[in-house]
Design an enzyme around this catalytic site. Structure first.
Site, PDB file in Angstrom:
ATOM      1  N   LYS A 126       1.803  -2.585   5.107  1.00 33.97           N
ATOM      2  CA  LYS A 126       2.409  -2.969   6.468  1.00 33.97           C
ATOM      3  C   LYS A 126       3.966  -3.088   6.258  1.00 33.97           C
ATOM      4  CE  LYS A 126      -1.716  -5.323   8.242  1.00 33.97           C
ATOM      5  NZ  LYS A 126      -2.668  -4.655   7.210  1.00 33.97           N
TER       6      LYS A 126
HETATM    7  C1  PLP Z   1      -3.671  -3.837   7.637  1.00 30.95           C
HETATM    8  C2  PLP Z   1      -4.473  -2.968   6.416  1.00 30.95           C
HETATM    9  C3  PLP Z   1      -5.254  -2.020   6.683  1.00 30.95           C
HETATM   10  C4  PLP Z   1      -6.008  -1.659   8.002  1.00 30.95           C
HETATM   11  O1  PLP Z   1      -4.892  -0.840   9.170  1.00 30.95           O
HETATM   12  P1  PLP Z   1      -5.392  -0.998  10.420  1.00 30.95           P
HETATM   13  O2  PLP Z   1      -3.664  -0.392  11.100  1.00 30.95           O
HETATM   14  O3  PLP Z   1      -5.121  -2.240  10.766  1.00 30.95           O
HETATM   15  O4  PLP Z   1      -6.134  -0.039  10.798  1.00 30.95           O
HETATM   16  C5  PLP Z   1      -5.701  -1.279   5.602  1.00 30.95           C
HETATM   17  N1  PLP Z   1      -5.277  -1.669   4.220  1.00 30.95           N
HETATM   18  C6  PLP Z   1      -4.488  -2.487   3.973  1.00 30.95           C
HETATM   19  C7  PLP Z   1      -4.050  -2.855   2.568  1.00 30.95           C
HETATM   20  C8  PLP Z   1      -3.953  -3.284   5.018  1.00 30.95           C
HETATM   21  O5  PLP Z   1      -3.009  -4.339   4.852  1.00 30.95           O
END
Ligand code: PLP
Length: 524
Positions: A126
């Site tokens: 993120k």
């Molecule tokens: C948020 C997240 C995801 C999922 O990503 P999306 O864009 O919501 O599909 C996968 N892995 C981790 C570690 C995340 O923090």
């Protein structure tokens, strides 16, 4: 200095429409970033997606990551000038990441390449978007202020189950004209995640533990957003508007498009893929943001063929890709070792449906109304066919996830976090002939308890032995590092036990308690 990609002359200003068809008033990028959600409840998408020539894509490999990102933003013709964009990108992708490559590739087998998206300040993917969005948010607010279209500041409120809260805190701390408040479920996040949040520095941040689970937390925050009287009071008395930083904001999506285009260029430059040859991409998916970004990269001309959508035991997307029916009417929310993908309503799928239905806002509006009323919707045949041509989905069990971590460590000496393991297991199931790019979305040390279970063959959700359960998250990671010989735990995670704790307040989860806390924070 970057040779900016060709501006598309017929492109004009690239405005944003919303997925539920209220196209009457398309808005510029800056306004879409500030609004987040469209008034209809739909999501913003660009009117046009720029197309890049292969040679322009490949040339990105010669540039530092920040310039690659600036090139993509400029190609989208956003309403900030190129020089300002370059400045924002230099601020977003610099030594806040622990490698100048920002998101390096790690080749596991000859033709399976992990895209490590966790080298940012919070060790989860993120950061790729949330180190960038706050700069665009502040610049967009400034631009609107200068045009006389804005005269308030903002308070970003985030309810988090773990990863997003810390990424938002790190992204927005120190940003002018924005305060950020994060609420997490008391006792409901890991020791590492809690310490990451409550030790955050910066004058414009606040963190509260909320009595209740994540759902209570999120419901409370949603009620606060929906309390018109409270919002009016904040705006008139404090000149503050509440806002959210969740992944439906286009300003969080665009940064994610960059690394798919950029990685392709990188693979060709390293001689691992022949220029123009297609590759497949596998993404561990929750809210559908990351994999949707891959789809936009493909639209831009990046030779990505099939998009592999990896789910954990929450398999609503796997079933949707197979059947065209999105159904949560009789579906339990399953707790898994990959909590950031534990999801029932995958918000960004709405954008994908809009694009694949020939931008049929009315159809999307109907599906979302069905989902709201009946907890299910059926997409039309043409949209389902388009979806099935582009995507394949697989759901990986909790047990298989942990076995994959163990297997990959034994075979390659590489430790994966549980989210990445879900993607890798799905990739092995679904792959065809093409080389594969697998999105790796977190450092293993954020999820040490399940990595320990994996390496010691303890079943998913079984308790850890007492002596292990008694360790702090940092101590457990030390132990894993010792056992595996993998000492590369990022300092920002390894040192958490030693950092001063700044936030200890525990509040009730109700709307009133949250509003009191927010008001106290804003009038501090
Ligand atoms: C948020 C997240 C995801 C999922 O990503 P999306 O864009 O919501 O599909 C996968 N892995 C981790 C570690 C995340 O923090």
């Amino acid at each position: 200095m970057a040779a900016p990609l060709d501006r598309h002359d017929n492109f004009g200003q690239n405005l944003y429409v919303d997925t539920r068809g209220s196209n009457a008033n398309p808005i510029p990028f800056t306004q879409a970033v500030i609004n987040g959600l469209a008034p209809s409840g739909g999501l913003y998408v660009p009117q046009a997606v720029p197309h890049l020539r292969l040679e322009d894509i490949l040339a990105l490999a010669d540039l530092p990551y920040s310039e690659r990102a600036a090139s993509i933003y400029s190609a989208f013709n956003i309403d900030l000038d190129d020089k300002q964009i370059m400045g924002l990108m230099n601020a977003s992708y610099a030594d806040n990441f622990d490698t100048p490559d920002i998101c390096p590739l790690h080749t596991l087998d000859d033709d399976v390449h992990l895209l490590e998206l966790w080298h940012g300040p919070t060790s989860a993917f993120k950061d790729m978007a949330l180190q960038c969005l706050p700069h665009f948010f502040a610049a967009s607010a400034d631009a609107l202020r200068q045009r006389g279209q804005l005269d308030n500041s903002f308070c970003i409120l985030v309810a988090t189950s773990g990863d997003t809260g810390k990424a938002a805190l790190e992204g927005f701390k120190g940003v002018n004209g924005v305060d950020v408040g994060v609420l997490f479920p008391h006792g409901g996040v890991s020791d590492i995640q809690r310490k990451q949040m409550i030790t955050t520095t910066g004058d414009n941040v606040c963190v509260w533990a909320v009595r209740g689970n994540f759902d209570d937390c999120q419901t409370g925050v949603k009620r606060v957003f929906g309390d018109q009287a409270f919002n009016d009071q904040l705006l008139t008395q404090n000149k503050v508007a509440l806002s959210s930083a969740n992944s439906i904001n286009w300003g969080r999506l665009l940064p994610q498009v960059v690394y798919y285009v950029s990685s392709y260029a990188e693979l060709v430059a390293e001689g691992k893929v022949n220029a123009g040859d297609p590759i497949d991409v596998c993404v561990p998916t929750g809210n559908f943001g990351n994999i949707l970004a891959a789809w936009y990269a493909k639209q831009m001309g990046t030779p990505l063929e099939t998009l592999l959508c990896a789910s954990n035991e929450n398999r609503v997307l796997t079933d949707f890709i197979e059947t065209g029916v999105y159904d949560i009417s009789d579906r339990d929310f399953v707790l898994t070792p990959s909590p950031s993908m534990d999801i029932l309503v995958s918000s960004n799928l709405e954008r994908q449906l809009f694009e694949l239905s020939g931008r049929n806002g009315q159809a999307v509006q109907g599906w979302m109304a069905d989902l709201n009323a009946q907890k299910r919707f059926c997409a039309d045949d043409a949209t389902v066919a388009a979806m099935q041509t582009l995507f394949k989905g697989a759901s990986i069990s909790n047990q298989a996830c942990l076995e994959t971590i163990d297997f990959v460590f034994k075979k390659h000496g590489y430790l994966m976090d549980p989210h990445t393991a879900v993607a890798y297991a799905a990739a092995l199931q679904l792959r065809g002939q093409n080389p594969l790019l697998v999105a790796s979305t977190a450092h293993w040390a954020k999820f040490g308890d399940n990595v320990y279970r994996a390496l010691h063959h303890i079943a998913p959700s079984s308790p850890l032995p007492d002596d292990i359960a008694a360790l702090t998250g940092c101590q457990l990671n030390q132990l894993i590092a010792q056992e595996t010989g993998l000492w590369g735990i990022p300092k920002r995670l390894a040192d958490l036990d030693a950092l001063p704790i700044r936030f200890t307040e525990v509040i009730e989860g109700g709307q009133e308690a949250i509003e009191d806390a927010v008001l106290a924070f804003l009038t501090r």
